[in-house]
Write a protein that holds these residues in place. Sequence first.
Motif, PDB file in Angstrom:
ATOM      1  N   PRO A   1      -7.081  -8.090  45.544  1.00 23.58           N
ATOM      2  CA  PRO A   1      -7.308  -6.780  44.981  1.00 23.58           C
ATOM      3  C   PRO A   1      -8.815  -7.093  45.243  1.00 23.58           C
ATOM      4  O   PRO A   1     -10.059  -6.187  45.297  1.00 23.58           O
ATOM      5  CB  PRO A   1      -7.121  -7.493  43.202  1.00 23.58           C
ATOM      6  CG  PRO A   1      -6.444  -8.136  43.136  1.00 23.58           C
ATOM      7  CD  PRO A   1      -6.333  -8.688  44.145  1.00 23.58           C
ATOM      8  N   LEU A   2      -9.510  -8.482  45.638  1.00 24.64           N
ATOM      9  CA  LEU A   2     -11.474  -8.565  45.752  1.00 24.64           C
ATOM     10  C   LEU A   2     -11.392  -7.408  47.249  1.00 24.64           C
ATOM     11  O   LEU A   2     -12.819  -6.624  47.272  1.00 24.64           O
ATOM     12  CB  LEU A   2     -11.642  -9.464  45.807  1.00 24.64           C
ATOM     13  CG  LEU A   2     -12.070 -10.409  44.326  1.00 24.64           C
ATOM     14  CD1 LEU A   2     -12.084 -11.941  44.744  1.00 24.64           C
ATOM     15  CD2 LEU A   2     -13.027  -9.474  44.378  1.00 24.64           C
ATOM     16  N   MET A   3     -10.181  -7.715  48.727  1.00 28.47           N
ATOM     17  CA  MET A   3     -10.858  -7.082  49.837  1.00 28.47           C
ATOM     18  C   MET A   3     -10.146  -5.231  49.479  1.00 28.47           C
ATOM     19  O   MET A   3     -11.058  -4.853  50.304  1.00 28.47           O
ATOM     20  CB  MET A   3      -9.789  -7.645  50.658  1.00 28.47           C
ATOM     21  CG  MET A   3      -9.694  -6.835  52.399  1.00 28.47           C
ATOM     22  SD  MET A   3     -10.922  -7.135  52.800  1.00 28.47           S
ATOM     23  CE  MET A   3     -11.374  -8.316  52.417  1.00 28.47           C
ATOM     24  N   TRP A   4      -9.260  -5.419  48.614  1.00 22.62           N
ATOM     25  CA  TRP A   4      -9.490  -3.740  48.021  1.00 22.62           C
ATOM     26  C   TRP A   4     -10.620  -2.848  46.981  1.00 22.62           C
ATOM     27  O   TRP A   4     -11.140  -2.014  48.136  1.00 22.62           O
ATOM     28  CB  TRP A   4      -8.002  -3.001  47.042  1.00 22.62           C
ATOM     29  CG  TRP A   4      -7.090  -3.361  48.045  1.00 22.62           C
ATOM     30  CD1 TRP A   4      -6.645  -3.683  49.326  1.00 22.62           C
ATOM     31  CD2 TRP A   4      -5.963  -3.719  47.115  1.00 22.62           C
ATOM     32  NE1 TRP A   4      -5.027  -3.719  49.570  1.00 22.62           N
ATOM     33  CE2 TRP A   4      -4.652  -3.895  47.938  1.00 22.62           C
ATOM     34  CE3 TRP A   4      -5.353  -3.502  46.241  1.00 22.62           C
ATOM     35  CZ2 TRP A   4      -3.131  -3.610  47.443  1.00 22.62           C
ATOM     36  CZ3 TRP A   4      -3.676  -3.842  44.980  1.00 22.62           C
ATOM     37  CH2 TRP A   4      -2.963  -4.047  46.199  1.00 22.62           C
ATOM     38  N   SER A   5     -11.551  -3.713  46.869  1.00 18.44           N
ATOM     39  CA  SER A   5     -12.144  -3.704  46.179  1.00 18.44           C
ATOM     40  C   SER A   5     -13.916  -2.994  47.419  1.00 18.44           C
ATOM     41  O   SER A   5     -14.902  -2.854  47.301  1.00 18.44           O
ATOM     42  CB  SER A   5     -13.145  -4.658  45.123  1.00 18.44           C
ATOM     43  OG  SER A   5     -14.207  -4.660  44.310  1.00 18.44           O
ATOM     44  N   ALA A   6     -14.026  -4.392  48.444  1.00 13.99           N
ATOM     45  CA  ALA A   6     -15.084  -4.221  49.032  1.00 13.99           C
ATOM     46  C   ALA A   6     -14.267  -3.247  49.997  1.00 13.99           C
ATOM     47  O   ALA A   6     -15.196  -2.623  50.171  1.00 13.99           O
ATOM     48  CB  ALA A   6     -14.937  -5.613  50.051  1.00 13.99           C
ATOM     49  N   LEU A   7     -13.538  -2.873  49.806  1.00 12.62           N
ATOM     50  CA  LEU A   7     -13.020  -1.584  50.954  1.00 12.62           C
ATOM     51  C   LEU A   7     -13.438  -0.385  50.702  1.00 12.62           C
ATOM     52  O   LEU A   7     -14.263   0.189  51.158  1.00 12.62           O
ATOM     53  CB  LEU A   7     -11.781  -1.712  51.480  1.00 12.62           C
ATOM     54  CG  LEU A   7     -11.723  -2.916  52.441  1.00 12.62           C
ATOM     55  CD1 LEU A   7      -9.433  -2.000  52.655  1.00 12.62           C
ATOM     56  CD2 LEU A   7     -12.187  -2.373  53.679  1.00 12.62           C
TER      57      LEU A   7
END
Length: 125
Positions: A53-59
Amino acid sequence: MIKILLILPCAGFFAWLGVTAICFPGGLLGSYGIKVATVDGFNEIRAVYGGLPLMWSALLFASLARPELRTPVALSVAAACIGMVAGRLVSAGIDQSLGRMPTIFLGIETAVAAALIASALVKSA
């Protein structure tokens, strides 16, 4: 502007989920009645419920700065959310039950997917 208003809360939700999983891996699944007591279990929660989820947020946040990324990023994250929704519905069908927390997250995941798809369909920047 509408794309930003649709994407921003989704990015915020995934940031919250990721940080919560990284900082409180044992507590995150506790509301589901799942007790995690091993280092491997904490690692799995931090990876899947934290890092992903942190990567989705970053994207999603990156797509706010790079308009050409908004639609592909939004649709990719929406597809992942639809996969989670489908998994919850299949599980509910097999188990003939859907508890309180899965129902809450089913609603959130559906809303996030809908917002991200809507952001991809909006023609304005």
